[in-house]
Design a protein around this motif. Sequence first.
Motif, mmCIF file in Angstrom:
data_model
loop_
_atom_site.group_PDB
_atom_site.id
_atom_site.type_symbol
_atom_site.label_atom_id
_atom_site.label_comp_id
_atom_site.label_asym_id
_atom_site.label_seq_id
_atom_site.Cartn_x
_atom_site.Cartn_y
_atom_site.Cartn_z
ATOM 1 N N GLN A 108 0.826 -1.215 0.000
ATOM 2 C CA GLN A 108 0.000 0.000 0.000
ATOM 3 C C GLN A 108 0.852 1.254 0.000
ATOM 4 O O GLN A 108 0.517 2.241 -0.665
ATOM 5 N N HIS A 148 2.291 1.713 -3.422
ATOM 6 C CA HIS A 148 1.215 2.168 -4.308
ATOM 7 C C HIS A 148 0.972 3.666 -4.127
ATOM 8 O O HIS A 148 0.731 4.395 -5.110
ATOM 9 N N ASN A 169 1.338 6.308 -7.137
ATOM 10 C CA ASN A 169 0.093 6.922 -7.596
ATOM 11 C C ASN A 169 -0.265 8.118 -6.708
ATOM 12 O O ASN A 169 -1.250 8.088 -5.966
#
Length: 338
Positions: free
Chosen positions: A174, A177, A181
């Motif tokens: 996470q 990520h 992003n």
Amino acid sequence: MNTTASRPEGLKAIDREMARQHADALASFRNNGAMAERAAASLKRTGRLLLLGMGGSQAVGRAVEPLYRRLGIDAIALPLSEQLGAPLAIDGRTVFVTSQSGESAEVLRWFEETGGNDETFGFTLEGGSFLARTAPCLVGHGGTEQAFAATRSLTVSFSLHLAILAALGEDVAQAVHALENPREPAIDAALAELSGVRSVVTSGRRLQGLAEAIALGFTELSRLPCFSLEGGQLRHGPMEMLSPDVGVVLFRSDDATTDLLTAMATSVVEAGAKLVMFDASGRPPVEGAATIAFPPLTGLAAVFAMLPTAQRLMIAFAAARVADAGTPVRSTKITRSE
């Protein structure tokens, strides 16, 4: 707000650092695997961690302190100046010394006076610095941060700890990520909420280190008294300062402290203070708060999601108040005196 043409050179320098921070953080995470494994092995041997730094580096230590504790490591973060004046014993401890430049006055004196120990590791952005020459180091990608207030250096430093947490077996998907992003939620409502305040207080529970990093940036750039208090500490007396002239910035994530942050937010609104909530809890927004919402996240995933937007808010806040925001008048990027 300043137009591009009139934007102070100091803020332009910060813009350049921020534009590359995610790429540099990902490279730092991926390129420091071997040293991260060494640091993780040290933590497994000692089970005890002392995190030392100054300024933004200390805020990084405060932010990751609870993450190591969650893994059963007895972790504590102290300002290096405090360690010099009233030291904790380092025998049997892993020591992480963080200095973005690797040249801060306290870093030089600490190594001159103690020599560190066999379990000392450095965290720096400068591979040729005193710190990098003196201790085994995790080195952030991209070199020394040039702008005054810490932005890229924070994100990169967090990514070095992410590499260690991965080496300790944590699931970091996470967090990676969030770096790959980045989100850019609007800050207009939050900026408007803070438009008339004369000071800002930031606060969190599990995210208190992030709150401290942002308070430092608010202060450095706006030259207004902005500071941070851990959520429980804010509750014990300092609530007396709250008024419409005070801005409060809270950081709420998806963890066991969420309800405490919600209760604090309600109290801040009831006191009439101006409230901005960085919210990765997944809970409904608090009525009366200017909320900047993120997906439910915790730990470094929440930090990486929130940090760039919090940086944009502190920069915009300063740009609205200071003609030459980003240009220090009483400080230097590398603090060489105590």
